[in-house]
Design a protein around this motif. Structure first.
Motif, short mmCIF file in Angstrom:
data_model
loop_
_atom_site.label_atom_id
_atom_site.label_comp_id
_atom_site.label_asym_id
_atom_site.label_seq_id
_atom_site.Cartn_x
_atom_site.Cartn_y
_atom_site.Cartn_z
N GLN A 139 0.83 -1.20 0.00
CA GLN A 139 0.00 0.00 0.00
C GLN A 139 0.86 1.26 0.00
O GLN A 139 0.53 2.25 -0.65
CB GLN A 139 -0.93 -0.01 1.22
CG GLN A 139 -1.84 1.20 1.29
CD GLN A 139 -2.74 1.16 2.51
OE1 GLN A 139 -2.74 0.20 3.26
NE2 GLN A 139 -3.51 2.22 2.71
N THR A 671 -8.62 7.16 -0.27
CA THR A 671 -8.97 7.10 1.15
C THR A 671 -7.75 6.61 1.90
O THR A 671 -6.68 6.41 1.31
CB THR A 671 -10.16 6.15 1.40
OG1 THR A 671 -9.75 4.81 1.11
CG2 THR A 671 -11.36 6.51 0.53
N ASN A 673 -7.18 3.75 2.88
CA ASN A 673 -6.81 2.39 2.48
C ASN A 673 -7.07 2.11 1.01
O ASN A 673 -7.24 0.96 0.61
CB ASN A 673 -7.55 1.36 3.35
CG ASN A 673 -9.06 1.49 3.23
OD1 ASN A 673 -9.57 2.40 2.58
ND2 ASN A 673 -9.77 0.58 3.87
N MET A 674 -7.12 3.17 0.20
CA MET A 674 -7.40 2.99 -1.23
C MET A 674 -6.50 3.91 -2.05
O MET A 674 -6.40 5.10 -1.76
CB MET A 674 -8.87 3.27 -1.53
CG MET A 674 -9.28 2.99 -2.96
SD MET A 674 -11.01 3.49 -3.26
CE MET A 674 -11.89 2.43 -2.11
N ASN A 675 -5.83 3.34 -3.05
CA ASN A 675 -4.93 4.10 -3.91
C ASN A 675 -5.34 3.99 -5.37
O ASN A 675 -5.88 2.96 -5.82
CB ASN A 675 -3.49 3.57 -3.80
CG ASN A 675 -2.88 3.81 -2.45
OD1 ASN A 675 -3.19 4.78 -1.78
ND2 ASN A 675 -2.00 2.90 -2.04
N TRP A 724 -5.80 0.50 -9.63
CA TRP A 724 -6.63 0.89 -8.50
C TRP A 724 -6.56 -0.23 -7.49
O TRP A 724 -6.70 -1.41 -7.82
CB TRP A 724 -8.07 1.09 -8.97
CG TRP A 724 -9.05 1.27 -7.82
CD1 TRP A 724 -9.31 2.41 -7.13
CD2 TRP A 724 -9.87 0.24 -7.24
NE1 TRP A 724 -10.24 2.18 -6.15
CE2 TRP A 724 -10.61 0.85 -6.19
CE3 TRP A 724 -10.05 -1.11 -7.49
CZ2 TRP A 724 -11.52 0.15 -5.41
CZ3 TRP A 724 -10.94 -1.83 -6.70
CH2 TRP A 724 -11.67 -1.20 -5.69
N GLU A 725 -6.27 0.12 -6.21
CA GLU A 725 -6.10 -0.91 -5.19
C GLU A 725 -6.79 -0.48 -3.90
O GLU A 725 -6.70 0.67 -3.48
CB GLU A 725 -4.61 -1.17 -4.93
CG GLU A 725 -3.79 0.05 -4.63
CD GLU A 725 -2.29 -0.20 -4.65
OE1 GLU A 725 -1.87 -1.25 -5.15
OE2 GLU A 725 -1.54 0.67 -4.17
N TRP A 726 -7.49 -1.43 -3.30
CA TRP A 726 -8.24 -1.18 -2.08
C TRP A 726 -7.81 -2.21 -1.05
O TRP A 726 -8.04 -3.42 -1.22
CB TRP A 726 -9.73 -1.28 -2.38
CG TRP A 726 -10.62 -1.04 -1.18
CD1 TRP A 726 -10.30 -0.40 -0.04
CD2 TRP A 726 -11.99 -1.45 -1.07
NE1 TRP A 726 -11.38 -0.36 0.81
CE2 TRP A 726 -12.44 -1.00 0.21
CE3 TRP A 726 -12.88 -2.10 -1.91
CZ2 TRP A 726 -13.74 -1.23 0.66
CZ3 TRP A 726 -14.18 -2.33 -1.47
CH2 TRP A 726 -14.60 -1.89 -0.20
N MET A 728 -8.76 -3.44 2.03
CA MET A 728 -10.01 -3.33 2.78
C MET A 728 -9.82 -3.49 4.28
O MET A 728 -10.16 -2.63 5.08
CB MET A 728 -11.01 -4.35 2.24
CG MET A 728 -11.39 -4.08 0.78
SD MET A 728 -12.33 -5.43 0.05
CE MET A 728 -11.02 -6.63 -0.25
N ILE A 733 -7.32 -7.46 0.03
CA ILE A 733 -7.03 -6.53 -1.07
C ILE A 733 -7.98 -6.77 -2.22
O ILE A 733 -8.42 -7.91 -2.48
CB ILE A 733 -5.57 -6.68 -1.55
CG1 ILE A 733 -5.25 -5.61 -2.62
CG2 ILE A 733 -5.29 -8.07 -2.07
CD1 ILE A 733 -3.80 -5.58 -3.06
N ALA A 735 -7.81 -5.27 -6.28
CA ALA A 735 -7.01 -4.43 -7.16
C ALA A 735 -7.33 -4.74 -8.62
O ALA A 735 -7.59 -5.89 -8.99
CB ALA A 735 -5.51 -4.64 -6.91
#
Length: 936
Positions: A139, A671, A673-675, A724-726, A728, A733, A735
């Motif tokens: 992350q 956020t 935890n989100m990129n 895009w990666e989350w 959670m 994850i 992505a």
């Protein structure tokens, strides 16, 4: 191959390791310890020099240059910890439990004072999920990356790094040892050991054989897919960094062993290479007289007789009882306080694996399109043979890792790695060879090959934080590596039998195929690499500069010996090759002297070469917030100078270039935890020494000559990526990634368009492109029901499309047979899709783990066929593996695995006008393994 030598060496080494390490102080088992990492809550960067104290006691420590701390020799009980750092709000963690002989891990974040929070008090929650820790690192990483932890490696029962990398998104393994990432292999994938580039131990590839690294030596494997200037410029598909273990958190001594049953072998005999020579006989070094001179000269006759008899008569494989596949390993780790409380970490590991494979019902074929598509409904059969094969491999691996911290902000380390693999391969084929034997005679051929591969690495490294709390970080490493591959006594014997006329005749026909031949090959390569970097924080940004220098050289030598004959072959190879040298009594009878069969050296000077490569680089990059506090910019430039040359008796080649490689990575934190990521980078690919060296070698498996090309140029690649990666929850994850790669001067393997015989060479195509998307997900199932809290599901899917422009000369020949043929084709080794799925159950308290793994790849281009003939494609294989382990009392763990449950076959074929032509096919079998692990 001297297999006994490897086995004896393994046993002696295990005994020595156990003798020195088995005494573990009993007092350590009565106390416990607390360890963990402290990071900045905003940036995710580790905090160096943070203070960790236990109120009411004198216990306390500061975090080291990795943000890690350890409080050791603590009495069992419940503790309260206070974490503090200048400029940050302190945090108190209550309810930290310490158990005898156990390590409690507490990882937490501290918030900068600007946030306006007071002191925070939280309840302790031990963090034991190493896979989750790697996801947190992903992350915060500057580049798009994938990672595999030691935890997942163990859960999947992977025996080597090659097995483990099958789980990486977009990765597939070729030949059981070479990795393909995003459809790219060899020169497009870079492999590092603890950040230092590794050379290949294979003379024919630019790939590192990853089966040389036993899994118990590994801490993690990180695959970076986008370029940043502090990485080598020589990767396009991925940069694989194999990380070995460093500081253990507590004293451990672990033994493990496993036995494996292979359904394809069972308890039957397996084809095996009969005793070959370990080196060329000394009597040969004075030169071998020609048969012409030996027929009339007594001294020459005696010398030729001695040389011929010095080569043992074993020229065909034998059946031999196969041992049960087995593996053994021992690993020790500990942490000591020396020189007044300064930590010294030691990790030592030794492993031995023995693996036997084989099949009795394989098929091998070759098919050609001999005329225009419009008038040919079938491919012409050039060869159609049954195939029996057996492979025996032993792998010995050892690692010693010493890490020392003379100060919390300085760490020094030394790594020593040794790996040795010894393999024998035997094959017998028989059947039709219409291209040479037009009357339907039965062709028979056998091959026996021995391969000895070694890797020896000595690495020194250092990490230093300078100038107080400014966190200026200096990192360096210097690595010397030697790799070698020996092929002593590669033996090829071909003949045919003619049953026409009602009588069987056995014939050796050098005019139709190769004479009985023995090869002796040796390749040695050494490399010395040095890397230096300095990261300097400037406000909210970090500037990083550095340099690297890598030099490697290779020496390849081949000697070839052929059998001549003056007597007929009667179908008994042992008798025929046993009748070597002078016929008994021939010398007494006087000249001309009589010989049975005899040895002649036919070594070609052009099949030896020396090669060197020097790569020097410098880079500068910056990591900084851009415009918005949650938008991160990582960019810079790498300058890389290449000087590569090869010396050969026929022709020499040289590449001398200075390349500027820019890179931009944007990371937008949608956020906490989100990129969202965007990246551009220019990378390059250099030809391997084998591709560059203009010598001719014969591939006896595919019946083709391989010729290198010293006129090759390096390849430049423009890479574009988005992700895009989350992340959670811990360990979860989701992505989605997209990538596009544009190649200039890609290097392609192709059949020589104008050659009379089958010849493969290498050429630069004009251009190529690769585009694709990747999907990755990992999720705990407690969201569905509390009863599923111990279940986790994961998987990844890669969809890829590639195009390579076909060489104009080759395209002209192709369209001579098929006017509608396209002007492009896929990249070799490219799969249009790769799927990995896994379902796991883990109950930490009960010590139960059960995992199911599924993998399939789409058909991929195996070999570009002769102009106009359909290309050869390796077919998809659906593999399903089950792995289960259970912890039982007294530190014992039982593990069971079943692999290839679906019984997938290995198939390579051609398709033409709704017909299938198998060029290589065999049953891969299923394996069942039972293992035990004991931890002190």
């Amino acid at each position: 191959m001297n297999a006994g030598r490897v086995r004896r060496g393994a046993y002696v080494a295990v005994w020595m390791l156990l003798s020195g390490l088995c005494i573990v102080p009993a007092a350590l088992a009565q106390t416990g310890s607390i360890t963990g990492v402290v990071v900045d809550s905003e940036t995710g960067e580790t905090l160096i020099g943070a203070t960790v104290t236990v109120p009411g006691t004198e216990m306390g420590i500061t975090t080291d240059l990795d943000g890690r701390f350890q409080l050791g020799n603590m009495e069992p009980g419940t503790y309260e910890l206070v974490f503090s750092y200048i400029g940050y709000h302190s945090k108190t963690v209550q309810g930290v439990e310490v158990s005898p002989g156990q390590v409690t891990e507490i990882n937490l974040t501290l918030s900068p004072e600007a946030i306006g929070l007071g002191e925070v008090v939280v309840e302790a929650e031990a963090v034991r999920n190493a896979e989750a820790a790697l996801l947190r690192e992903r992350q915060k990483a500057a580049a798009v990356s994938d990672a595999i932890s030691a935890e997942l490696i163990g859960r999947s029962a992977s025996s080597t790094a090659a097995d483990a990398l099958k789980k990486v998104t977009g990765a597939t393994i070729l030949d059981g040892k070479y990795i393909n990432v995003r459809g790219l292999e060899g020169r497009y994938v870079n492999t590092q050991l603890n950040g230092a580039v590794l050379p290949s131990a294979d003379p024919d590839r630019n790939s590192v054989p990853l089966d040389l690294f036993p899994s118990n030596l590994l801490d993690n494997i990180i695959t970076t897919k986008t370029f940043t200037p502090d990485q080598p410029g020589s990767f396009t598909g991925g940069n694989i960094n194999i990380g070995t273990r460093a500081f253990p958190d507590h004293s451990t001594l672990t033994f493990s062993t496993s036995l494996t049953y292979d359904s394809q072998i069972g308890f039957d005999d397996v084809l095996h290479a009969s005793g070959g020579l370990e080196h060329i006989p000394d009597v040969v070094e004075g030169g071998i007289p020609s048969i012409a001179s030996a027929l009339t000269n007594k001294e020459a006759a005696e010398r030729l007789d001695a040389a011929s008899r010095a080569f043992n008569p074993g020229m065909v494989p034998v059946r031999q009882s196969a041992p049960v596949n087995q593996s053994y390993s021992v690993a020790y780790g500990n942490r000591f306080d020396v020189l007044g409380g300064r930590p010294l970490g030691i990790v030592a590991s030794l492993s031995y694996d023995q693996d036997v494979t084989g099949h009795d019902t394989g098929t091998v074929g070759q098919y050609e399109l001999t005329g225009p598509v419009s008038t040919n409904d079938l491919l012409s059969t050039e060869m159609n043979l049954t195939d029996v094969a057996g492979g025996w491999e032993e792998l010995l691996g050892g690692l010693v890792n010493l890490s020392f911290r003379p100060h919390p902000k300085h760490e020094l380390g030394v790594n020593l790695i040794y790996s040795r693999a010894e393999e024998t391969f035997a094959r017998m084929q028989s059947g039709q060879l219409p291209r040479n034997l037009i009357r339907g005679e039965i062709f028979e051929t056998s091959v026996m090959q021995q391969i000895e591969r070694e890797l020896r690495t000595l690495q020194g490294r250092g990490e230093h934080v300078l100038f107080g709390n400014r966190n200026v970080r200096l990192e360096w490493n210097s690595t010397y590596t030697q790799t070698s591959q020996g092929e002593p006594d590669l033996r090829i014997f071909s003949s045919h039998r003619d049953t026409t006329g009602g009588e069987t005749r056995y014939i050796i026909a050098p005019s139709l195929y190769t004479r009985p031949t023995r090869y002796f090959r040796d390749m040695s390569e050494s490399s010395w690499s040095n890397d230096f970097s300095l990261a300097v924080p400037i406000g909210s940004a970090t500037v990083k500069i550095g340099s690297s220098y890598m030099m490697k050289d290779r020496q390849f030598r081949e000697r070839r010996f052929e059998y001549g004959q003056t007597t007929g072959y009667t179908g008994n190879p042992d008798g025929f090759f046993g009748n070597a040298g002078l016929v008994e009594g021939s010398l007494e009878a006087g000249a001309p002297y009589e010989f049975g069969n005899y040895i002649q050296e036919v070594t070609q000077r052009g099949n030896n070469y020396d090669a060197e490569q020097t790569v020097g680089a410098g880079f500068a990059m910056i990591d900084m917030p851009l415009f918005l506090s949650n938008l991160r910019f990582i960019g810079g430039l790498r300058a890389e100078y290449t000087d590569q040359f090869v010396l050969n008796a026929n022709r020499n080649g040289r590449i001398e270039e200075l390349d500027l490689l820019p890179s931009i990575n944007l990371v937008y934190a949608l956020t906490d935890n989100m990129n969202a990521r965007l990246a551009y980078g220019r990378t390059l690919a250099r030809p391997s020494f084998r591709e560059f060296a203009p010598f001719n070698s014969y591939d006896f498996i595919n019946s083709v000559q391989i010729i290198g090309n010293p006129e090759l140029e390096r390849t430049l690649v423009n890479n574009f990526d988005a992700r895009w990666e989350w992340f959670m929850r811990t360990g979860e994850i989701l992505a989605v990634s997209a990538f596009y790669k544009d190649f200039s001067n890609p290097i392609e393997q192709m059949l020589s368009p104008g050659a009379v015989n089958r010849e493969i060479t290498y050429q630069n195509a004009a251009e190529a492109t690769v585009a694709g998307v990747e999907f990755e997900a990992r999720k705990r199932l407690d969201v569905l029901a509390s009863a599923l809290s111990n279940f986790q599901i994961g998987g990844n899917l890669t969809l890829t499309h590639s195009e390579v422009s076909i060489d104009p000369a080759e395209l002209t020949l192709i369209r001579g047979k098929n006017p509608d043929a396209p002007a492009t084709r896929e990249l070799q080794g490219q799969s249009p899709y790769v799927v990995n799925l896994d379902l796991g159950y883990a109950h930490p308290d009960a010590g139960t783990n059960v995992s199911v793994f599924y993998n399939v790849f789409g058909k991929r281009l195996d070999t570009v066929a002769r102009a106009g003939t359909p290309d050869l494609y390796e077919q998809p294989r659906h593999t399903l593996d089950l792995v289960a382990s259970q912890r039982v009392p007294f530190g014992v763990e039982i593990r069971v695995s079943v692999k290839n449950i679906l019984g997938a076959d290995y198939e390579v074929l051609q398709e033409y006008k709704d017909r299938t032509y198998y060029t290589y096919r065999y049953d891969m079998g299923r394996t069942i393994s039972l293992g035990l692990k004991y931890t002190l």
